[in-house]
Scaffold this active site. Structure first.
Site, PDB file in Angstrom:
ATOM      1  N   LYS A  79     -18.744 -73.148 -44.412  1.00 58.71           N
ATOM      2  CA  LYS A  79     -19.743 -72.481 -45.238  1.00 58.71           C
ATOM      3  C   LYS A  79     -19.252 -71.085 -45.618  1.00 58.71           C
ATOM      4  CE  LYS A  79     -24.703 -71.339 -45.209  1.00 58.71           C
ATOM      5  NZ  LYS A  79     -25.961 -71.392 -44.444  1.00 58.71           N
ATOM      6  N   SER A 154     -29.770 -73.837 -46.741  1.00 54.14           N
ATOM      7  CA  SER A 154     -28.788 -73.177 -47.561  1.00 54.14           C
ATOM      8  C   SER A 154     -27.368 -73.729 -47.414  1.00 54.14           C
ATOM      9  CB  SER A 154     -28.760 -71.682 -47.225  1.00 54.14           C
ATOM     10  OG  SER A 154     -28.342 -71.488 -45.890  1.00 54.14           O
ATOM     11  N   SER A 178     -31.257 -74.336 -42.141  1.00 53.65           N
ATOM     12  CA  SER A 178     -30.185 -74.502 -43.127  1.00 53.65           C
ATOM     13  C   SER A 178     -29.045 -75.433 -42.749  1.00 53.65           C
ATOM     14  CB  SER A 178     -29.601 -73.142 -43.491  1.00 53.65           C
ATOM     15  OG  SER A 178     -30.429 -72.527 -44.433  1.00 53.65           O
TER      16      SER A 178
HETATM   17  N1  GLN Z   1     -34.600 -72.148 -46.102  1.00 60.56           N
HETATM   18  C1  GLN Z   1     -34.877 -71.114 -45.148  1.00 60.56           C
HETATM   19  C2  GLN Z   1     -34.845 -69.785 -45.843  1.00 60.56           C
HETATM   20  O1  GLN Z   1     -34.794 -69.782 -47.007  1.00 60.56           O
HETATM   21  C3  GLN Z   1     -33.870 -71.181 -44.034  1.00 60.56           C
HETATM   22  C4  GLN Z   1     -32.574 -70.653 -44.424  1.00 60.56           C
HETATM   23  C5  GLN Z   1     -31.551 -70.710 -43.334  1.00 60.56           C
HETATM   24  O2  GLN Z   1     -31.727 -71.393 -42.330  1.00 60.56           O
HETATM   25  N2  GLN Z   1     -30.499 -69.944 -43.510  1.00 60.56           N
HETATM   26  O3  GLN Z   1     -34.899 -68.767 -45.246  1.00 60.56           O
END
Ligand code: GLN
Length: 478
Positions: A79, A154, A178
């Site tokens: 990532k 994400s 994410s």
């Molecule tokens: N979708 C969640 C957010 O927007 C979690 C994101 C994540 O785990 N980095 O914060």
């Protein structure tokens, strides 16, 4: 030879038996990337030369008869929030568009020293804020199962490249879901480790008290192989702990297990087909002898609100370092900018460098932390977090694992939720409580809604990561 079916262990064995070379394997995956990227867009950068050189290094070791690491030859993707020395590390943001990592993250160092081959860096929502990978400043990644759908986020690029056979495994990061939510959307396995099990050194921070790096792969075995390598105490991350001692998972029989099913995770908002698939899996466990126990996590309904205060507060502090002076994009370097003072350096850099969602979160977090509001928001959210932790502790007195859907629905259409942040935030309603409690959880494929994968989430006690993996392996078989 089609290498896509080989597990990490089989790759290592195949190399040792000289059935194929690491160079052949890497060429195969680079070919896959070339063939599939035009549709999937999972990568932000592919390191063709670097990957080939790493593969040559593995082949040279084999030729000399040297011992190979446990991940030898396994092509992986990282990532883009995680540092790989010499490669760009953008965290999906324009503000870091040309930033090159000057060191390896702890887990990347570990992967490399165990022989894994880094193919490249994967797309993500900017600074890991999002649930669809549409908030990347660079491109929109598509779900390999259905190219009209999002891959989740994400860590959408990390999930999509594995699901699309472009890499054997990947690393993602999970602050509120994410790793698990994109794993669920793309039909792969993803583990969010216990907070502290994996060092965050070299991960660009979103919300440091919640962030964890974890593996994503096509099957549970591969996830475990990678997890074993990336765990451990790192003196550069004071929150990291050594969980190697827990490596020998207590070997349990399904008949002895108590599985908690929280009613709050099966109510309103859960799509009926997703519900049916998850309940089907739970029923299967019951027929195998596991005891199914109804439990309640009453404070979980506050988790999303609590998370969006705590995560944005931490993000507002963490992202203050992107000031146009120390890192990446800077309004100052633009001669025509006519900047007159320091304030304009900040506002121009940040105004131009950050995307809308990141700005929204910085504003929310800054507001919630400002004097006069701190007690009403941050402090209250911290107290709510304590209640959520308590709920989990109480639940784990009655059961060994908690099973839930990973997301209330399967992958949604591209552009469907992009203009409605609240709808987007709801994708993480079942994953966010886990980060707030700091416990480990894994998402694994449980079935299909049409052609779209549905993920089952297994949540365990602190440091029960290897137990979760063991249960997931049992479930994978039926
Ligand atoms: N979708 C969640 C957010 O927007 C979690 C994101 C994540 O785990 N980095 O914060």
């Amino acid at each position: 030879m089609d290498f896509t079916k080989l597990k990490i262990k089989e790759i290592r064995e195949g190399l040792i038996k000289k059935e194929f070379s690491a160079v052949e394997l890497v060429d195969f995956y680079l070919g896959k990337i070339q063939e599939k990227e035009k549709d999937i867009n999972a990568f932000l950068q592919v390191d063709v030369e670097g990957a080939k050189n790493q593969a040559k290094g593995i082949d040279a070791k084999i030729a000399k008869g040297e011992e190979l690491g446990s991940l030898a030859g396994a092509p992986c993707a990282i990532k883009d929030a995680i540092m790989v020395r010499g490669l760009k590390c953008t965290s999906g943001s324009k503000i870091l568009e040309n930033y090159k990592a000057v060191y390896n993250a702890f887990c990347v160092e570990r992967l490399k020293s165990h022989g894994a081959i880094v193919l490249g860096k994967t797309n993500m929502d900017e600074f890991a804020m999002g649930s669809s990978t549409e908030h990347s400043a660079f491109k929109i990644t598509k779900n390999p199962c259905d190219l009209t759908k999002v891959p989740g986020g994400s860590s959408g690029g990390s999930a999509a490249c594995v699901a699309g056979d472009e890499a054997v495994f990947s690393l993602g990061s999970d602050t509120g879901g994410s790793i698990r939510q994109p794993a669920s959307f793309c039909g792969v396995v993803g583990l969010k480790p216990t907070y502290g099990a994996v060092s965050r050194y070299g991960l660009i921070a979103f919300a440091s008290s919640l962030d964890q790096i974890g593996p994503m792969a096509k099957n549970v075995d591969d996830c475990e192989e990678v997890f074993k390598v990336i765990i451990g105490k790192d003196e550069k991350d004071a929150t990291s702990v050594d969980i190697k001692s827990k490596l020998q998972a207590s070997s349990f029989k399904l008949q002895d297990l108590r599985i908690g099913v929280p009613k709050e995770f099966f109510g309103e908002g859960l799509e009926s087909k997703t519900k049916e698939i998850i309940e089907g899996k739970i029923k299967k466990l019951e027929t195998q002898g596991a005891k199914i126990i109804d439990i309640s996590l009453p404070s979980a309904s506050y988790a999303l609100a609590c998370y969006y205060i705590l995560a944005t507060c931490e993000a507002s502090a963490n992202l203050a370092r992107f000031d146009g002076i120390r890192y990446g994009y800077s309004g100052i370097r633009n001669q025509e900018s006519g900047i007159k003072n320091l304030f304009e350096v900040y506002s121009k850099t940040r105004g131009e460098g950050f995307g809308d969602e990141v700005k929204r979160r910085i504003m929310l977090g800054t507001f919630a932390l400002s004097s006069g509001y701190y007690d009403a928001y941050y402090l209250k959210a911290k107290k709510t977090q304590a209640l959520i932790k308590k709920d989990f502790n109480k639940a784990f007195e009655k059961c060994d694992f908690i099973l839930t859907p990973t997301s209330p629905f399967p992958a949604f259409n591209i552009a469907e939720k992009i203009d409605d942040p609240l709808k987007m935030y709801l994708s993480d309603i079942y994953t966010v409580p886990v980060n707030l409690a700091g416990v480990p959880a894994l998402s694994m494929p449980a079935g299909l809604d049409g052609i779209l994968p549905v993920g089952l989430q297994i949540i365990g006690k602190h440091f029960s990561d290897f137990d979760i993996l063991q249960l997931a392996k049992a479930i994978e078989k039926f």
